[in-house]
Design a protein around this motif. Sequence first.
Motif, mmCIF file in Angstrom:
data_model
loop_
_atom_site.group_PDB
_atom_site.id
_atom_site.type_symbol
_atom_site.label_atom_id
_atom_site.label_comp_id
_atom_site.label_asym_id
_atom_site.label_seq_id
_atom_site.Cartn_x
_atom_site.Cartn_y
_atom_site.Cartn_z
ATOM 1 N N SER A 39 65.633 0.353 56.249
ATOM 2 C CA SER A 39 66.947 0.656 56.800
ATOM 3 C C SER A 39 66.862 1.540 58.039
ATOM 4 C CB SER A 39 67.814 1.351 55.739
ATOM 5 O OG SER A 39 68.973 1.906 56.319
ATOM 6 N N LEU A 40 67.420 1.053 59.165
ATOM 7 C CA LEU A 40 67.466 1.859 60.386
ATOM 8 C C LEU A 40 68.472 2.990 60.247
ATOM 9 C CD1 LEU A 40 66.790 2.467 63.342
ATOM 10 C CD2 LEU A 40 68.540 0.804 63.997
ATOM 11 N N SER A 41 69.620 2.712 59.614
ATOM 12 C CA SER A 41 70.619 3.767 59.473
ATOM 13 C C SER A 41 70.085 4.907 58.611
ATOM 14 C CB SER A 41 71.913 3.203 58.870
ATOM 15 O OG SER A 41 71.695 2.653 57.585
ATOM 16 N N LEU A 42 69.304 4.564 57.576
ATOM 17 C CA LEU A 42 68.696 5.607 56.750
ATOM 18 C C LEU A 42 67.647 6.368 57.545
ATOM 19 C CD1 LEU A 42 69.018 6.653 53.894
ATOM 20 C CD2 LEU A 42 67.207 5.101 53.161
ATOM 21 N N LEU A 43 66.879 5.644 58.367
ATOM 22 C CA LEU A 43 65.896 6.303 59.227
ATOM 23 C C LEU A 43 66.599 7.179 60.264
ATOM 24 C CD1 LEU A 43 62.907 6.617 59.943
ATOM 25 C CD2 LEU A 43 63.162 4.666 61.503
ATOM 26 N N ALA A 44 67.739 6.675 60.798
ATOM 27 C CA ALA A 44 68.516 7.468 61.754
ATOM 28 C C ALA A 44 69.034 8.740 61.099
ATOM 29 C CB ALA A 44 69.691 6.639 62.291
ATOM 30 N N ASP A 45 69.505 8.606 59.869
ATOM 31 C CA ASP A 45 69.990 9.778 59.153
ATOM 32 C C ASP A 45 68.844 10.745 58.881
ATOM 33 O OD1 ASP A 45 72.271 11.083 58.109
ATOM 34 O OD2 ASP A 45 71.636 10.606 56.071
ATOM 35 N N ALA A 46 67.653 10.195 58.584
ATOM 36 C CA ALA A 46 66.485 11.052 58.382
ATOM 37 C C ALA A 46 66.096 11.750 59.689
ATOM 38 C CB ALA A 46 65.311 10.224 57.860
ATOM 39 N N GLY A 47 66.194 11.008 60.805
ATOM 40 C CA GLY A 47 65.909 11.614 62.100
ATOM 41 C C GLY A 47 66.885 12.713 62.432
ATOM 42 N N HIS A 48 68.146 12.463 62.121
ATOM 43 C CA HIS A 48 69.162 13.494 62.321
ATOM 44 C C HIS A 48 68.879 14.685 61.419
ATOM 45 C CE1 HIS A 48 73.718 14.609 62.325
ATOM 46 N NE2 HIS A 48 73.002 15.390 63.093
ATOM 47 N N MET A 49 68.453 14.383 60.186
ATOM 48 C CA MET A 49 68.143 15.463 59.257
ATOM 49 C C MET A 49 66.918 16.253 59.724
ATOM 50 S SD MET A 49 68.116 15.211 55.105
ATOM 51 C CE MET A 49 69.856 14.821 55.104
ATOM 52 N N LEU A 50 65.947 15.559 60.346
ATOM 53 C CA LEU A 50 64.792 16.256 60.904
ATOM 54 C C LEU A 50 65.231 17.210 62.011
ATOM 55 C CD1 LEU A 50 61.766 16.755 61.236
ATOM 56 C CD2 LEU A 50 61.683 14.762 62.757
ATOM 57 N N SER A 51 66.165 16.743 62.849
ATOM 58 C CA SER A 51 66.684 17.624 63.897
ATOM 59 C C SER A 51 67.421 18.802 63.283
ATOM 60 C CB SER A 51 67.610 16.853 64.842
ATOM 61 O OG SER A 51 68.881 16.655 64.284
ATOM 62 N N ASP A 52 68.139 18.530 62.180
ATOM 63 C CA ASP A 52 68.822 19.617 61.475
ATOM 64 C C ASP A 52 67.826 20.634 60.938
ATOM 65 O OD1 ASP A 52 71.158 18.364 61.967
ATOM 66 O OD2 ASP A 52 71.561 17.748 59.905
ATOM 67 N N LEU A 53 66.757 20.115 60.332
ATOM 68 C CA LEU A 53 65.751 21.011 59.760
ATOM 69 C C LEU A 53 65.126 21.867 60.861
ATOM 70 C CD1 LEU A 53 64.090 21.937 57.341
ATOM 71 C CD2 LEU A 53 62.492 20.066 57.808
ATOM 72 N N THR A 54 64.769 21.212 61.977
ATOM 73 C CA THR A 54 64.217 21.962 63.103
ATOM 74 C C THR A 54 65.228 22.985 63.601
ATOM 75 O OG1 THR A 54 62.942 20.022 63.768
ATOM 76 C CG2 THR A 54 63.222 21.758 65.409
ATOM 77 N N GLY A 55 66.491 22.549 63.731
ATOM 78 C CA GLY A 55 67.538 23.444 64.199
ATOM 79 C C GLY A 55 67.768 24.613 63.255
ATOM 80 N N LEU A 56 67.730 24.351 61.953
ATOM 81 C CA LEU A 56 67.931 25.421 60.975
ATOM 82 C C LEU A 56 66.795 26.436 61.026
ATOM 83 C CD1 LEU A 56 69.217 23.330 57.926
ATOM 84 C CD2 LEU A 56 70.532 24.987 59.251
ATOM 85 N N ILE A 57 65.567 25.933 61.197
ATOM 86 C CA ILE A 57 64.423 26.848 61.316
ATOM 87 C C ILE A 57 64.554 27.698 62.575
ATOM 88 C CG2 ILE A 57 61.931 26.982 61.667
ATOM 89 C CD1 ILE A 57 61.686 24.455 59.910
#
Length: 303
Positions: A39-57
């Motif tokens: 799923s690309l949308s799931l991968l996109a959401d994971a990519g967004h979540m990765l940016s969130d994780l980086t942003g939160l750190i």
Amino acid sequence: MGHDHSHAGTANRSRLAIAIAIIATVLVVELVGAWISGSLSLLADAGHMLSDLTGLIIALVATIVAARPATDRQTFGYQRAEVFGALINGLILVAVAVSVLIEGVSRLLDPAEAEVQSLPMLIVAIVGLVANVCALLVLRGGKESSINMRGAYLEVLGDMLGSVAVIVAAVVIMSTGFAQADAIASLAIAAMIVPRALSLLRDVVRVLSESAPADTDVQEIRDHLLGTEGVVAVHDVHVWQITSGHPVFSAHIVVAQEVFAHGGTGELLDRLGSCLHDHFDVEHSTFQLEPEEHASHEDSHHR
């Protein structure tokens, strides 16, 4: 700003640490789910979540740095570190949105790339939605106290909406077999990311350019000060922010001669400071008191 900024900073660090743990766990789940389902949308959401994780750190590090005391070199302390953290967050969001947009369009143009397994896609998206709701509840209490925390909150909010989009796409695929719903959902996620990123970057630019806070009416402040007994005129007014929620004010105050004659300058300064604190929530204010005859020398240089 009557609240205790030190206490708020400690609470924000705790909120960020909890949110980081939640997001990091679900990121791994979404990456595995995207790999299994295709799923690309799931991968996109994971990519967004990765940016969130980086942003939160980044946000967590920024709040720790911002808590350091002022020095002779950093006279306002390190509070602006939060603004730089928010700037990096915004840029990460833009990069994620662009990459998802490119891949989503590619899959729409080539239907063969759009085949996905909808059941694992749905299960993982539901897990992501629950986790994002939990992270939002954790971060909600700090989003009004800091531009940095607001950025973190907005990113997780976007993740939650992204999870909803993935769930909808999975249900559509399971019900109709329309596999391209996955690519459409990924484009919807990208569309949700962009406005939030631009909003955050706009607030960062406002602070770094030392513009007056959006909710501050400089003329109203000037009128309040002019209404203070003993004040003849107000000029050379400046209002800016060190970081979100930390406005700074300075002004030249032309004072009636009798105030100086009767030694009333200290009392006048107290009234002026109280005016800004009580009516406009400004704790850091600087006033230059000038007798009327001195102010006349500055008329050609200040407004």
